[in-house]
Write an enzyme that holds these catalytic residues in place. Structure first.
Site, PDB file in Angstrom:
ATOM      1  NE  ARG A 225      33.820  -1.333  76.239  1.00 56.19           N
ATOM      2  CZ  ARG A 225      34.777  -1.722  77.073  1.00 56.19           C
ATOM      3  NH1 ARG A 225      34.546  -2.720  77.918  1.00 56.19           N
ATOM      4  NH2 ARG A 225      35.955  -1.119  77.072  1.00 56.19           N
ATOM      5  CG  HIS A 273      32.311  -2.380  83.387  1.00 65.01           C
ATOM      6  ND1 HIS A 273      31.952  -1.547  82.371  1.00 65.01           N
ATOM      7  CD2 HIS A 273      33.445  -3.010  82.964  1.00 65.01           C
ATOM      8  CE1 HIS A 273      32.825  -1.656  81.372  1.00 65.01           C
ATOM      9  NE2 HIS A 273      33.739  -2.551  81.720  1.00 65.01           N
TER      10      HIS A 273
END
Length: 310
Positions: A225, A273
């Site tokens: 993250r 991502h």
């Protein structure tokens, strides 16, 4: 049963609505914003829901995260307490993470950025690197994805370490557990892979103090993250040479703004991502199966521990 679906992109929301409707015959599946009677909804399938989205459904039985992490659900300050949160995990997602980690560890190990630079300069430059057993690679976070990544790196021959909050036993991996072992884990580590869950304890863990404990010229890969990383500390560590290269797949703001310094920094590789991106068919089947099991039994194997944050 009625399912409400939300993703920030409207077109993606509709795709998931259509996919889940086909996989859940007899159920009603709607875009969250198209629900006219909130009382009819029993399940919400979401990615980065807006604050208050979940709280509007008084008869909600569970929330499904379209991904392995649940931090984006817990970030909702109006999230009702006690609602089960179901993670989306599976063999395909684990395989994708194995591939991503192996790709970028090998890329840093063989110094491919320098090799590509040499090609651009038409420089016949033979880069000599140690063999994998002489390279120390560390994986922070030994859950499903982290353990699989560590096993893959060990199988490739790297001297592989793993760190986690609680003790783990993984064949071929030298494991460390608890904050008291972090310094020993980091000492001499030449390539660091972060796969920790994002919690209050791990937010900002990739910082100047941690970078300073790695081997000089180490490489960092963050595919967990964006909140794990202190952005300015990474830039400073790269500019000083303490960190040689970094691969970043996750960011504080996504999509990464075009004026962010990461895009143009010569020591940083940006990926959007995609390390363990859920492909449409696989993700839909996993979520549908979990919803059916939860509806029948009141639980399923992928229910997260909200108190721990993962």
């Amino acid at each position: 049963m009625t399912v409400a679906v939300y993703l920030p992109a409207e077109d993606k929301t509709q795709w998931w609505v259509d996919m889940l409707a086909g996989l859940l015959p007899g159920w009603t599946v709607k875009a969250l914003d198209a629900v006219s009677d909130p009382a009819e909804v029993q399940y919400a399938v979401v990615w980065r829901p807006r604050s208050g989205d979940i709280a509007k459904f008084p008869n909600l039985r569970a929330v499904v995260s379209i991904g392995a992490g649940i931090d984006h659900v817990l970030a909702d300050e109006q999230l009702p307490s006690g609602i089960p949160i179901i993670r989306t995990v599976g063999d395909d997602l684990t395989q994708r993470m194995r591939e991503y980690v192996a790709l970028h560890v090998l890329r840093h190990h063989r110094d491919m950025p320098r090799q590509l630079q040499a090609q651009a300069e038409k420089d016949w430059h033979a880069i000599v690197v140690p063999v994998a057993p002489n390279r120390v690679v560390g994986v922070m976070g030994l859950g499903n994805l982290g353990a699989a990544a560590a096993q893959t790196l060990s199988a490739l021959g790297f001297t592989t370490r793993g760190w986690s909050k609680s003790p783990k036993d993984i064949a071929g991996v030298d494991t460390f557990a608890g904050p008291e072992t972090m310094d020993a884990f980091l000492d001499g580590c030449e390539i660091l892979v972060n796969l920790l869950p994002l919690t209050a304890q791990t937010t900002g863990i990739l910082n100047a103090d941690l970078f300073g404990k790695l081997a000089p010229g180490a490489c960092v890969i963050n595919c967990a993250r964006g909140g794990h990383l202190v952005d300015g500390d990474l830039i400073a560590a790269l500019d000083s040479g303490q960190i040689k290269q970094a691969t970043l797949d996750v960011f504080h703001v996504e999509p990464l703004p075009t004026d962010n310094a990461f895009w143009d920094h010569p020591g940083i590789t940006v990926t959007p991502h995609v390390a363990s991106q859920i492909d449409a068919g696989t993700g839909g089947r996993i979520i549908a199966a979990n919803l059916k099991t939860f509806a029948d039994t009141g639980t399923c194997a992928d229910v997260a521990d909200a108190a721990r944050g993962y």
